[in-house]
Motif scaffolding. Structure first.
Motif, PDB file in Angstrom:
ATOM      1  N   ASP A   8       0.817  -1.213   0.000  1.00  0.00           N
ATOM      2  CA  ASP A   8       0.000   0.000   0.000  1.00  0.00           C
ATOM      3  C   ASP A   8       0.853   1.267   0.000  1.00  0.00           C
ATOM      4  O   ASP A   8       0.393   2.337   0.420  1.00  0.00           O
ATOM      5  N   SER A   9       2.080   1.162  -0.493  1.00  0.00           N
ATOM      6  CA  SER A   9       2.956   2.342  -0.512  1.00  0.00           C
ATOM      7  C   SER A   9       2.474   3.385  -1.512  1.00  0.00           C
ATOM      8  O   SER A   9       2.887   4.541  -1.449  1.00  0.00           O
ATOM      9  N   LEU A  10       1.603   2.993  -2.425  1.00  0.00           N
ATOM     10  CA  LEU A  10       0.985   3.951  -3.345  1.00  0.00           C
ATOM     11  C   LEU A  10      -0.477   3.579  -3.555  1.00  0.00           C
ATOM     12  O   LEU A  10      -0.788   2.462  -3.970  1.00  0.00           O
ATOM     13  N   VAL A  11      -1.355   4.526  -3.240  1.00  0.00           N
ATOM     14  CA  VAL A  11      -2.782   4.392  -3.522  1.00  0.00           C
ATOM     15  C   VAL A  11      -3.171   5.587  -4.389  1.00  0.00           C
ATOM     16  O   VAL A  11      -2.924   6.740  -4.017  1.00  0.00           O
ATOM     17  N   VAL A  12      -3.732   5.319  -5.556  1.00  0.00           N
ATOM     18  CA  VAL A  12      -4.098   6.381  -6.491  1.00  0.00           C
ATOM     19  C   VAL A  12      -5.597   6.641  -6.405  1.00  0.00           C
ATOM     20  O   VAL A  12      -6.413   5.725  -6.572  1.00  0.00           O
ATOM     21  N   LEU A  13      -5.961   7.883  -6.134  1.00  0.00           N
ATOM     22  CA  LEU A  13      -7.354   8.302  -6.070  1.00  0.00           C
ATOM     23  C   LEU A  13      -7.667   9.167  -7.285  1.00  0.00           C
ATOM     24  O   LEU A  13      -6.964  10.148  -7.558  1.00  0.00           O
ATOM     25  N   ARG A  14      -8.704   8.801  -8.007  1.00  0.00           N
ATOM     26  CA  ARG A  14      -9.139   9.605  -9.147  1.00  0.00           C
ATOM     27  C   ARG A  14     -10.525  10.168  -8.864  1.00  0.00           C
ATOM     28  O   ARG A  14     -11.277   9.640  -8.067  1.00  0.00           O
ATOM     29  N   GLY A  15     -10.849  11.260  -9.523  1.00  0.00           N
ATOM     30  CA  GLY A  15     -12.132  11.899  -9.273  1.00  0.00           C
ATOM     31  C   GLY A  15     -12.168  12.702  -7.995  1.00  0.00           C
ATOM     32  O   GLY A  15     -13.246  12.964  -7.454  1.00  0.00           O
ATOM     33  N   CYS A  16     -11.012  13.105  -7.506  1.00  0.00           N
ATOM     34  CA  CYS A  16     -10.963  13.975  -6.327  1.00  0.00           C
ATOM     35  C   CYS A  16     -11.458  15.365  -6.720  1.00  0.00           C
ATOM     36  O   CYS A  16     -11.337  15.785  -7.882  1.00  0.00           O
TER      37      CYS A  16
END
Length: 597
Positions: free
Chosen positions: A523-531
Motif C-alpha cells: 500500500d505504498s501507493l494508492v491512487v485516487l481519481r475523481g478527487c
C-alpha cells in the motif's frame, strides 16, 4: 555552517544568506579541521563531494554533500564536485546529469570546480609506471578468481574471525623492465579483458586485506562515457580516489566509515609518490528506518519494476523525494539535528518527517480538497446562488493573506465525514447532527439518498443563514468542522497517496533464505481519481506545495497536464515524532549487519 536556502526563495540563483536561527553545528570533524589549521598542517580548507556516476543519489548522500559544502563555507574554503568515473560498465551521462541536479538543488555551489577522475587518467597512468620503476608494482597474470583466493579470505572460528596470510603471486618478482613492457602492452590493447592486472607490491600477510597487493589497473574493453575508446585499461577506485584528491589540492577527504580500512592504502600510495597528502576523516553513514540506503539495492528496485524509476516518490533518492515534495530546508534541518559521529546507528524516519512538517507548516498555503467525495445538497439554499467566503491561506503567516472560495447549493464533502449510523466517538455529520462547513455555515443533516445497493450517494442538509462565517450568534457549539468544495466550481484531480516503501523498520532483517523484497509495502501507493479540489488549485504548477486541510501536505506532480492536476502526498498531518522523541532518536546498530554498498 551555512545551510543553503531553497532555490524558490532566491530568484537570483545565488545561495541565500544563512537563516539567523540556524545554530552552528559542533562536531569532531570540525574540531579536527580547527586543530589542523592551528597546528599549521594546512593553511586553508578544501573539501569535495566525489560520487561515482553509477546511480542516483539518495538522502544519505545529502548528509555528505551538506557536510562537505558546509565546512568549506564555514572555513572560507573551496568545494569541488568530482565524479569518480573509473568503471565505464556501470556509469552514464544520465547519472552525471542527475547528480548535478541533486547537488545543485541542495544548494551546494561548486562554482567552476567540476572535475572527473577521467580527467586524470594520463597522470594516474604515469604514476603507475613510476611505482613499477620503484619496484613496488607488478603485472599479474592471475585470473580474478585466483587473485581473490590467494589474498586470503576471512574465516570464522567459533566467535573469532581469522584472516590467514595471503599467498604471493607467482608473477610478483617480475623485473621492472618486464613489468613496464607488459603494462604498456596492456594499455595498447594487446591482451584479452581480465587476463592481466597491475598490482601494488605491499604485503600479502598484512592484517588489512586492502594492503595485500591491491589491484591498480584491470583490462576492460568498454567504452567510457567521457573518454570513449581511448582507454582499455581502467584504474581501480582505490588507486584513483586518493590521487584525485591530491591533484585537486583537497585538504580534508571526508568520507564514511566503510573507507576507514582503505585509509592505510591511500596513505601508502601518496607516500610512495611523494605528492600532496590530504587528511582523510571518516564518519558514520546515514541509515534510515523503513528504507534501504544502498545503490545496489535501489537499482534492484528500479530494474525489477518494484518502483517507477529512480525518481519514484517512494524512493529515498534525492530525485524521488524532491518529486514527492520534500524541501531542501527540511533535509538540511534533519542533517543538522542528527549531526555526525563515529557510531553506527539507524535514524528514525519519524524525525525526518517531523522536520518536513515543521518546514511545510510555515511555507505551505492551505487549500480544501475532497479526496473521496460524496455529494451534499443544502436543500434550503437558493438554487443558482453563489457566495464567496474569505479563507485564510496560512495561519502561520498573515502575510499570505486570504482567498475567495465559492459556495453553492451543492457541495462535495469527504465520504468518511458522514455516517448514517455513527459509532461512539464519531462527531462529524450524521442524521439530525449539526456541523460547521469551514469558513461558511453551520448545517444540519436532514436525510440521505441511496443507490440501489444501499450506498449513500447524496446527503441532504439545511443551513442556518445566521451562521455565516461558521459561528452561531446564539453561541451554540458544534464538535466538528468539515472541509468541502463547491460542485459547479470544483476541479477534478488525481491524488497519489504515498506511504513508506517498506512495512518494517529494517527491511533487510529477514530470516535466512528469505528475500527482503517481501518486506515491500503493498500500500505504498494508492491512487485516487475523481478527487474534487477548490478551483484555485486548477492553476497550480508542478512543484508547488500545499496543505490540504485535515488531509496532509501535497505537491503538484510533474505528470500534471492541462485540465487534470496530479498531486502527490508528501506527508500526513499527524506527527509521531513527539511520541518517539527522547526514546528513539538513535537506535544502536550493535546487533545488525552493515548495509551493502
Amino acid at each position: 555552517m551555512r545551510w543553503p536556502a531553497s532555490p524558490a526563495t532566491d530568484p537570483s540563483g545565488k545561495i541565500a544568506p544563512v537563516p539567523s536561527d540556524m545554530a552552528e553545528p559542533v562536531d569532531f570533524i570540525r574540531e579536527i579541521i580547527r586543530d589542523d589549521l592551528a597546528a599549521g598542517r594546512f593553511d586553508r580548507v578544501h573539501t569535495r563531494f566525489p560520487p561515482e556516476p553509477n546511480a542516483y543519489l539518495h538522502i544519505g548522500h545529502a548528509q555528505a554533500i551538506l557536510l562537505n559544502y558546509g565546512i568549506a563555507q564555514e572555513f572560507g574554503g573551496k568545494f569541488n564536485l568530482r565524479f569518480d568515473d573509473t568503471n565505464p560498465e556501470k556509469e552514464s551521462e544520465e547519472y552525471v546529469a542527475a547528480i548535478k541536479r541533486d547537488v545543485r538543488w541542495l544548494g551546494a555551489d561548486w562554482e567552476d570546480r567540476e572535475f572527473y577522475a577521467s580527467d586524470y587518467f594520463e597522470q594516474l597512468y604515469q604514476w603507475a609506471e613510476e611505482l613499477i620503476r620503484k619496484g613496488v608494482a607488478y603485472v599479474c597474470d592471475l585470473s580474478p578468481e585466483e587473485l581473490s583466493r590467494t589474498r586470503g579470505q576471512p574465516i570464522r572460528d567459533g566467535e573469532r574471525i581469522i584472516t590467514p596470510p595471503g599467498v604471493d603471486s607467482p608473477y610478483r618478482n617480475r623485473s621492472v623492465e618486464e613489468n613496464l613492457d607488459l603494462f604498456r602492452r596492456m594499455r595498447a590493447g594487446e591482451f584479452p579483458e581480465g587476463s592481466r592486472t597491475l598490482r601494488a607490491k605491499i604485503d600479502m600477510a598484512h592484517p588489512n586485506l586492502n594492503m595485500r597487493d591491491p589491484v591498480l589497473y584491470r583490462i576492460l574493453h568498454a567504452r567510457h562515457h567521457r573518454t570513449g575508446d581511448t582507454w582499455c585499461i581502467y584504474p581501480s577506485y582505490d588507486w584513483a580516489h586518493g590521487q584525485s584528491d591530491s591533484i585537486e589540492g583537497i585538504t580534508h577527504s571526508i568520507c564514511t566509515l566503510e573507507f576507514e580500512n582503505h585509509r592505510p592504502l591511500y596513505d601508502w600510495f601518496l607516500d610512495q609518490l611523494g605528492v600532496h597528502h590530504p587528511r582523510q576523516i571518516e564518519f558514520a553513514r546515514l541509515n534510515l528506518t523503513y528504507t534501504v540506503m544502498s545503490k545496489r539495492l535501489l537499482l534492484r528496485l528500479v530494474q525489477e519494476g518494484h518502483v517507477r524509476g529512480w525518481d519514484d516518490p517512494r524512493m529515498p533518492t534525492l530525485a524521488g523525494i524532491r518529486r514527492r515534495g520534500y524541501t531542501r530546508e527540511a533535509i538540511a534541518d534533519f542533517v543538522r539535528r542528527i549531526g555526525v559521529s563515529k557510531a553506527e546507528s539507524i535514524r528514525e524516519i519519524e524525525l525526518l518527517e517531523h522536520c518536513l512538517r515543521d518546514d511545510l507548516n510555515k511555507r505551505a498555503p492551505r487549500r480544501m480538497a475532497v479526496l473521496e467525495p460524496v455529494r451534499l445538497v443544502v436543500t434550503n439554499y437558493p438554487e443558482g446562488k453563489v457566495e464567496g467566503f474569505d479563507a485564510v491561506n496560512n495561519p502561520e503567516d498573515p502575510s499570505y493573506g486570504t482567498r475567495k472560495v465559492p459556495f453553492s447549493r451543492e457541495l462535495w464533502i469527504e465520504e468518511e465525514d458522514f455516517r448514517e449510523d455513527p459509532p461512539p466517538g464519531f462527531f462529524r455529520l450524521a442524521p439530525g447532527r449539526e456541523v460547521r462547513l469551514r469558513y461558511a455555515y453551520l448545517v444540519r443533516c436532514t436525510g440521505v439518498v441511496k443507490d440501489p445497493s444501499g450506498r449513500v450517494v447524496e446527503v441532504h442538509c439545511t443551513y442556518d443563514p445566521a451562521t455565516r462565517g461558521g459561528d452561531a450568534p446564539d453561541g451554540r457549539k458544534v464538535k466538528a468542522t468539515l472541509h468541502w468544495a463547491s460542485v459547479p466550481h470544483a476541479v477534478d484531480a488525481e491524488v497519489r497517496l504515498y506511504d513508506r516503501l517498506f512495512t518494517v523498520p529494517d527491511p533487510l532483517d529477514v530470516p535466512e533464505g528469505e528475500d527482503w523484497i517481501g518486506n515491500l509495502n503493498p500500500d505504498s501507493l494508492v491512487v485516487l481519481r475523481g478527487c474534487k479540489l477548490e478551483p484555485c488549485l486548477g492553476e497550480a504548477q508542478a512543484g508547488e506545495r500545499f496543505q490540504f486541510e485535515r488531509k496532509g501536505y501535497f505537491c503538484v506532480d510533474q505528470d500534471t497536464r492541462r485540465g487534470l492536476p496530479v498531486f502527490n502526498r508528501i506527508v500526513t498531518l499527524r506527527d509521531t515524532w513527539a511520541k518517539l522523541q527522547g526514546k528513539l532518536e538513535e537506535r544502536p546498530r550493535a546487533t545488525r549487519r552493515a548495509w551493502p554498498t
